[in-house]
Design an enzyme around this catalytic site. Sequence first.
Site, PDB file in Angstrom:
ATOM      1  N   SER A  36       0.922  -1.168   0.126  1.00 36.39           N
ATOM      2  CA  SER A  36      -0.046   0.038  -0.035  1.00 36.39           C
ATOM      3  C   SER A  36       0.967   1.318   0.028  1.00 36.39           C
ATOM      4  CB  SER A  36      -0.868   0.112   1.206  1.00 36.39           C
ATOM      5  OG  SER A  36      -0.164  -0.128   2.419  1.00 36.39           O
ATOM      6  N   HIS A  39      -5.256  -3.972  -2.232  1.00 33.55           N
ATOM      7  CA  HIS A  39      -5.019  -2.930  -2.986  1.00 33.55           C
ATOM      8  C   HIS A  39      -4.856  -3.379  -4.521  1.00 33.55           C
ATOM      9  CE1 HIS A  39      -4.459   0.751  -0.643  1.00 33.55           C
ATOM     10  NE2 HIS A  39      -4.005  -0.217   0.387  1.00 33.55           N
ATOM     11  N   LYS A  88     -12.620  -0.513  -1.121  1.00 33.81           N
ATOM     12  CA  LYS A  88     -11.652   0.221  -1.674  1.00 33.81           C
ATOM     13  C   LYS A  88     -12.238   0.000  -3.273  1.00 33.81           C
ATOM     14  CE  LYS A  88      -7.816  -0.803   0.991  1.00 33.81           C
ATOM     15  NZ  LYS A  88      -7.623   0.402   1.943  1.00 33.81           N
TER      16      LYS A  88
END
Lengths: 415, 88
Positions: free
Chosen positions: A190, A218, A249
């Site tokens: 990240s 991610h 996300k």
Amino acid sequence: MAYSPDTRRWYRQELDSIRDAGLLKQERFIHGAQGAEIDVEFPPGTPARRVINLCANNYLGLASDPEVVSAAIDGLDARGYGMSSVRFICGTQDIHRDLEIALTEFLGAEDTLLFPSCMDANAGVFEALLGEKDVLIADRLVHASIVDGMRLCKAMQDTYKHSDMAHLEEKLLEHRDKRFRMIVTDGVFSMDGDVAKLDEIVDLADRHDAMVCVDDSHATGFMGPRGRGTHERCGVVGRVDLITTTLGKALGGASGGCVSGRRELVELCRQRARPYLFSNAVAPPIVAGALRVLEILTRSTERRDRLERNAVYWRQLLVNAGFDVRPGESPIVPVMLYNAKLAQDMARDLFTEGIYVVGFFFPVVPKGQARIRTQVSAAHELHHLDLGIEAFHKVGRRYGVLGKGRKELVEAFGL
Amino acid sequence: MDDLKRTILDYVVREYLEEGDDRTLDATTPLITGGIVDSFSMVSLKRFLERRYGIAIPDAEATPDAFDTVERIAALVGKIRSAAPAGL
């Protein structure tokens, strides 16, 4: 009264020391939905300003997508606001299982268990699956939630140098006396945005009879040709034993997470993982929204393709402007500045120029590795990125950082 | 620098500095507060010391403070070794 004046004074001094060190976290109030442009009130009490958001994990721009919002509203109408309970007592709906099945198929796994967040998934998974006879071997840059999860587990814990396969192999050999060995890594890291060498990790695991767990928060939704994640990007779908990931996300950005992987491992999490056992179920509107997100991503790769184009474009703009950009291929593009105050000051000035970014420094990243971490979204149009680079160029020139690498930046600004 | 400190320092450099990290460490360099070793990675250092010197470092004594410099680590190891029964 327990909360005495002395107690209060002690806590105030703690806060003052954080403030004095320049490490106080201040929230910016966003007036409106998440998107490529947002209205931000900062400092609190000042009028909101329209800025370009180069700071969000809204990778696919789905956080305020009308189709997803509409599905969430339908879910709210049909299934209510919340479950008012934990999953195994009376908090599971059929759509929770539908989402687990959809995620299993999307990720190419055997089964999936939903958690309130990926932080919770990481907090629960290791303790549920491993004990004193086992060892967890983690990349040194794994996310803090993995570190916390490992600490809750009775297995021995060890680490290997970031993405250093020779060091990982040394560790696997060192721990060959253990019953089970599990390698733990982020799929995309990240802070740096680099991709784990998952193909090599899986090969090593096979050779040394170890399991592999990847936090793909991610990556899920956009890495790999169909956006399945790092395992697809590295050509090892079906060879990773556990994937933890987030719905918070790329997959709509609301909340929720999951553990996905080998059937028995997932089932044991259902029996033992404490955040699953003791936290409320993911709220029905979020489940309905996430189901729609997976439909959208299965229908077309248009969003992940646009994100990829945007990430390449933005990275090239920064490099051409003369910034010290950490190499990589993910939409996380860190602009390295090394000095914490410089990162903080430049982020502040960029906000004045209409760009929302944040400076990252110790303890979020190692000392001497301060940076502005930019993140690109499929929601960005090229003109957003062009305006972004204009502001970066202006501020970068003002501070004299353009064309300077680590050595020159450290000489000029210190660590 | 005595052998104990040299052994610990060599291990720290080998184990914790990434390739290309040109920092020069000595016995007084802050390892944990300096961001070179995090408290999680400290576990491997503790295990190394226990194996190398045949000692058990109690968790209560393996604090970030006690592991912050090679000097302090050496002092801790020295204390535990001298307290161990003869023959161990």
